[in-house]
Design a protein around this motif. Sequence first.
Motif, mmCIF file in Angstrom:
data_model
loop_
_atom_site.group_PDB
_atom_site.id
_atom_site.type_symbol
_atom_site.label_atom_id
_atom_site.label_comp_id
_atom_site.label_asym_id
_atom_site.label_seq_id
_atom_site.Cartn_x
_atom_site.Cartn_y
_atom_site.Cartn_z
ATOM 1 N N UNK A 138 6.331 -25.441 -18.748
ATOM 2 C CA UNK A 138 5.126 -25.895 -18.045
ATOM 3 C C UNK A 138 4.035 -24.833 -18.098
ATOM 4 N N UNK A 139 4.408 -23.585 -17.856
ATOM 5 C CA UNK A 139 3.409 -22.514 -17.878
ATOM 6 C C UNK A 139 2.847 -22.301 -19.280
ATOM 7 N N UNK A 140 3.684 -22.378 -20.302
ATOM 8 C CA UNK A 140 3.192 -22.225 -21.674
ATOM 9 C C UNK A 140 2.281 -23.386 -22.069
ATOM 10 N N UNK A 141 2.659 -24.581 -21.685
ATOM 11 C CA UNK A 141 1.889 -25.758 -22.069
ATOM 12 C C UNK A 141 0.558 -25.823 -21.340
ATOM 13 N N UNK A 142 0.578 -25.498 -20.057
ATOM 14 C CA UNK A 142 -0.602 -25.655 -19.209
ATOM 15 C C UNK A 142 -1.399 -24.369 -19.060
ATOM 16 N N UNK A 143 -0.867 -23.244 -19.573
ATOM 17 C CA UNK A 143 -1.584 -21.969 -19.473
ATOM 18 C C UNK A 143 -1.751 -21.503 -18.045
ATOM 19 N N UNK A 162 8.110 -33.698 -21.381
ATOM 20 C CA UNK A 162 7.035 -34.400 -20.681
ATOM 21 C C UNK A 162 5.647 -33.822 -20.925
ATOM 22 N N UNK A 163 5.530 -32.768 -21.721
ATOM 23 C CA UNK A 163 4.219 -32.278 -22.151
ATOM 24 C C UNK A 163 3.307 -31.880 -21.008
ATOM 25 N N UNK A 164 2.138 -32.494 -20.928
ATOM 26 C CA UNK A 164 1.155 -32.124 -19.906
ATOM 27 C C UNK A 164 1.627 -32.481 -18.500
ATOM 28 N N UNK A 165 2.720 -33.232 -18.399
ATOM 29 C CA UNK A 165 3.289 -33.585 -17.102
ATOM 30 C C UNK A 165 4.409 -32.632 -16.689
ATOM 31 N N UNK A 166 4.555 -31.532 -17.391
ATOM 32 C CA UNK A 166 5.639 -30.602 -17.077
ATOM 33 C C UNK A 166 5.501 -30.012 -15.676
ATOM 34 N N UNK A 167 4.280 -29.821 -15.216
ATOM 35 C CA UNK A 167 4.089 -29.337 -13.846
ATOM 36 C C UNK A 167 4.612 -30.338 -12.831
ATOM 37 N N UNK A 168 4.356 -31.607 -13.080
ATOM 38 C CA UNK A 168 4.905 -32.661 -12.211
ATOM 39 C C UNK A 168 6.425 -32.648 -12.288
ATOM 40 N N UNK A 169 6.973 -32.438 -13.496
ATOM 41 C CA UNK A 169 8.416 -32.390 -13.657
ATOM 42 C C UNK A 169 9.027 -31.266 -12.828
#
Length: 230
Positions: free
Chosen positions: A136-141, A201-208
């Motif tokens: 999540x941190x890598x994907x969302x920065x 889940x890509x950009x939804x990894x934070x939600x995950x």
Amino acid sequence: MNVQENEKVGIGRIAADLRGKRIADELRSAWSLTLLYRVPSLPFVWSFARLGIGPMPVTGVGLFIALSLPFLAWGVPLSAAPWAVVVAAVLFQILDCADGTLARVTGRTSPAGAEFDLFVDMVQWACLYIAIGLLADRTLGTGFGWTALALVAAWTRLFARMLRERLGGLDDADPAPLRLADLPIVFVSGLSGLFPFLALTGVWLGVAATLLLLYSLLDIGDALLPHLRP
């Protein structure tokens, strides 16, 4: 059991392990683990038995795979890291099902093996949660914010398991017949086998990662609720 005796362990005897009260109880509490991983684990069990490999080495390989999850999430190129985590996590779950079945069909069950399996299982969940936070941190920065949340979720899940181990008792009784009203609880309680796929889940990894924390909190409530009833 020696190698020659292991060679007598056929796929029919291994598949018979899927019948009985233990699997019926597992379907009520972890249906996704049973359906997604226990059935595919049967060929692994047959192969390990034929080769004379005991359950403890299989559990040890599972520990190595579990510990690799955060490194795969952080060190593999981001385009491939989610799939690397999913493949490793799924392989772990299959081996986690295989080692118990292998112990039962070859007569190698032991208290030490059960404790080691429990320890490795908890390590895997902690590492998987951390891996999802890192992705999540890598994907969302977002630095390490989601990783910190995933760590809290992992600790909460471990705390829930500790409560179950300490309180105990009620799980040993035969469960009441399943009612229609119980199905939502059975469904939610068995979702954990799907958690490896949250890595995709890509950009939804934070939600995950947030869902992992909520699920762990529900797990605490589920561990306490039977003991709060009259």
